[in-house]
Motif scaffolding. Structure first.
Motif, mmCIF file in Angstrom:
data_model
loop_
_atom_site.group_PDB
_atom_site.id
_atom_site.type_symbol
_atom_site.label_atom_id
_atom_site.label_comp_id
_atom_site.label_asym_id
_atom_site.label_seq_id
_atom_site.Cartn_x
_atom_site.Cartn_y
_atom_site.Cartn_z
ATOM 1 N N PHE A 127 -5.262 -5.636 14.601
ATOM 2 C CA PHE A 127 -4.247 -4.996 13.765
ATOM 3 C C PHE A 127 -3.552 -5.997 12.854
ATOM 4 N N GLY A 128 -3.281 -7.193 13.375
ATOM 5 C CA GLY A 128 -2.571 -8.176 12.566
ATOM 6 C C GLY A 128 -3.366 -8.581 11.338
ATOM 7 N N GLY A 129 -4.637 -8.923 11.524
ATOM 8 C CA GLY A 129 -5.462 -9.327 10.391
ATOM 9 C C GLY A 129 -5.679 -8.205 9.398
ATOM 10 N N THR A 130 -5.917 -6.998 9.914
ATOM 11 C CA THR A 130 -6.121 -5.856 9.014
ATOM 12 C C THR A 130 -4.865 -5.532 8.236
ATOM 13 N N ALA A 131 -3.716 -5.585 8.905
ATOM 14 C CA ALA A 131 -2.448 -5.309 8.228
ATOM 15 C C ALA A 131 -2.191 -6.325 7.121
ATOM 16 N N MET A 132 -2.508 -7.599 7.367
ATOM 17 C CA MET A 132 -2.304 -8.616 6.335
ATOM 18 C C MET A 132 -3.209 -8.385 5.134
ATOM 19 N N ALA A 133 -4.458 -7.965 5.383
ATOM 20 C CA ALA A 133 -5.367 -7.682 4.273
ATOM 21 C C ALA A 133 -4.889 -6.492 3.452
ATOM 22 N N LEU A 134 -4.380 -5.468 4.123
ATOM 23 C CA LEU A 134 -3.861 -4.307 3.402
ATOM 24 C C LEU A 134 -2.582 -4.647 2.641
ATOM 25 N N LEU A 135 -1.733 -5.486 3.234
ATOM 26 C CA LEU A 135 -0.520 -5.920 2.531
ATOM 27 C C LEU A 135 -0.875 -6.762 1.308
ATOM 28 N N ALA A 136 -1.930 -7.552 1.419
ATOM 29 C CA ALA A 136 -2.369 -8.341 0.272
ATOM 30 C C ALA A 136 -2.792 -7.427 -0.873
ATOM 31 N N SER A 137 -3.528 -6.365 -0.542
ATOM 32 C CA SER A 137 -3.961 -5.432 -1.581
ATOM 33 C C SER A 137 -2.773 -4.671 -2.165
ATOM 34 N N LEU A 138 -1.722 -4.470 -1.386
ATOM 35 C CA LEU A 138 -0.509 -3.828 -1.883
ATOM 36 C C LEU A 138 0.280 -4.768 -2.784
ATOM 37 N N SER A 139 0.217 -6.058 -2.510
ATOM 38 C CA SER A 139 0.980 -7.026 -3.290
ATOM 39 C C SER A 139 0.549 -7.054 -4.748
ATOM 40 N N TYR A 140 -0.741 -6.854 -4.999
ATOM 41 C CA TYR A 140 -1.227 -6.891 -6.383
ATOM 42 C C TYR A 140 -0.540 -5.868 -7.288
ATOM 43 N N PRO A 141 -0.562 -4.568 -6.963
ATOM 44 C CA PRO A 141 0.107 -3.618 -7.856
ATOM 45 C C PRO A 141 1.614 -3.827 -7.957
ATOM 46 N N VAL A 142 2.246 -4.365 -6.914
ATOM 47 C CA VAL A 142 3.674 -4.698 -7.028
ATOM 48 C C VAL A 142 3.863 -5.725 -8.141
ATOM 49 N N GLY A 143 3.016 -6.750 -8.150
ATOM 50 C CA GLY A 143 3.110 -7.762 -9.196
ATOM 51 C C GLY A 143 2.773 -7.215 -10.564
ATOM 52 N N TRP A 144 1.759 -6.346 -10.648
ATOM 53 C CA TRP A 144 1.382 -5.782 -11.942
ATOM 54 C C TRP A 144 2.522 -4.962 -12.536
ATOM 55 N N ILE A 145 3.131 -4.143 -11.701
ATOM 56 C CA ILE A 145 4.218 -3.293 -12.177
ATOM 57 C C ILE A 145 5.409 -4.156 -12.614
ATOM 58 N N TYR A 146 5.672 -5.212 -11.863
ATOM 59 C CA TYR A 146 6.770 -6.115 -12.248
ATOM 60 C C TYR A 146 6.502 -6.726 -13.619
ATOM 61 N N LEU A 147 5.282 -7.195 -13.844
ATOM 62 C CA LEU A 147 4.946 -7.774 -15.140
ATOM 63 C C LEU A 147 5.052 -6.748 -16.256
#
Length: 349
Positions: free
Chosen positions: A199-219
């Protein structure tokens, strides 16, 4: 962040965040709307000049590079700490862009406000997701990390509906989101109670994929219309991401006592190819064929990552992993698609 893509789509209605596979673990590459001025980095956009290689070949090379990035991460973390892998990745990627800037005589952007926003973008588009993917692959296969990365368009659609009032939910996009969610559950084997899943590794991978659109929207909200070139802005962003990791890495890791050649080469390839050179390829593709076609590389990345992980690393692959991945990709594609416009009916006299 693909500032070329952002600039080229300035005249279109806003759409949900769409990665150019930076999404992938390889590079910050959203497809966002908004004028961003400056001269786009591409030879194909220069009138009278034809690229040496057909765009389809460059498209395939880009998909291969980003698909293999997850394998490079896995190999790199076999000898180096995740933060060290990420720092090396950013360092070599920045070096490639710095060389391109020197050749093209492009300077860094100016203004404290621009650099401040770029620092935030560097965190969400580089430092955070790159580190999360590196940590996730300590406990999950590179194939699963690559598939988790493919959920970025799904996260992006949800976030854009909240962040931008002009983004309206449609039945097609909602159906795509639901399909993508079913695909994720299929990949994770929900009917088996997620047995054998870290669960820990999978959650981190999913959070990483979530981080991208957060950054895109901020830009998209902060750096539209700065007047700087895409190469200048992206080079500065990677530089800031490198500085962030250079500060954090010594606090949580110790200097390696040895430097095994294969993992070291994997880190070099991850940075120089998967982050630096791939971004230059991306710029040319966006400039030549447009962001809509160029972003299709996103859907090849998890396929290549899966093939590489199984054939070269010997990772186990259950039937639900490729089936779920196909459902995720179909859902992501559906969220980004738009209904065809009907041709106007001929006037009757």
């Amino acid at each position: 962040m693909s500032f070329v893509a952002l600039r080229r789509r300035a005249v279109q209605p806003a759409a949900s965040a769409q990665p150019l596979a930076s999404a992938s673990a390889s590079a910050p590459a959203p497809l966002e709307d908004g004028p961003l001025g400056g001269t786009p980095l591409d030879s194909a956009a220069t009138p009278g000049r034809r690229p040496a290689l057909d765009w389809r070949i460059r498209f395939g090379v880009l998909a291969l590079i980003w698909g293999f990035s997850f394998l490079f991460i896995k190999v790199g973390t076999q000898a180096y700490a995740p933060f060290q892998v990420t720092l090396g990745r950013l360092l070599f990627g920045t070096a490639v862009l710095a060389a391109a800037m020197a050749v093209k005589r492009v300077g860094l952007p100016r203004g404290a406000r621009t650099w401040g926003h770029l620092a935030v973008a560097a965190f969400f588009l580089n430092a955070l997701p790159f580190s999360l993917f590196a940590y996730s692959e300590l406990t999950i296969p590179s194939t699963l990390a690559g598939i988790c990365n493919a959920t970025s368009p799904l996260w992006g659609m949800v976030l854009s509906l909240v962040a931008f009032s002009e983004d309206r939910p449609t039945r097609r996009r909602v159906a795509g989101l639901g399909m993508g969610f079913i695909g994720v559950l299929t990949v994770l084997g929900a009917w088996q109670g997620f047995s054998g899943l870290d669960f820990g590794g999978t959650a981190m991978a999913l959070l990483a994929s979530l981080s991208y659109p957060v950054g895109w929207i901020y830009l998209r909200r902060t750096l539209a219309g700065t007047g700087n070139s895409a190469l200048s802005m992206t080079g500065a962003q990677l530089l800031l991401g490198t500085v962030q990791l250079a500060v954090v890495t010594p606090l949580f890791t110790s200097m390696p006592t040895s430097f095994p050649v294969v993992p070291l080469l994997a880190v070099v390839a991850l940075g120089a190819l998967g982050t630096g050179f791939a971004m230059l390829l991306q710029y040319d593709l966006v400039a030549e064929v447009g962001p809509t076609t160029a972003q299709m590389v996103t859907y090849f990345v998890p396929v290549i990552a899966t093939v590489a992980g199984v054939t070269l690393l010997g990772e186990h692959l259950s039937w639900n992993t490729p089936v779920g991945a196909l459902i995720v990709l179909a859902g992501a594609a559906l969220t980004q698609s738009r209904p065809r416009r009907r041709a106007p009916a001929p006037s009757r006299h």
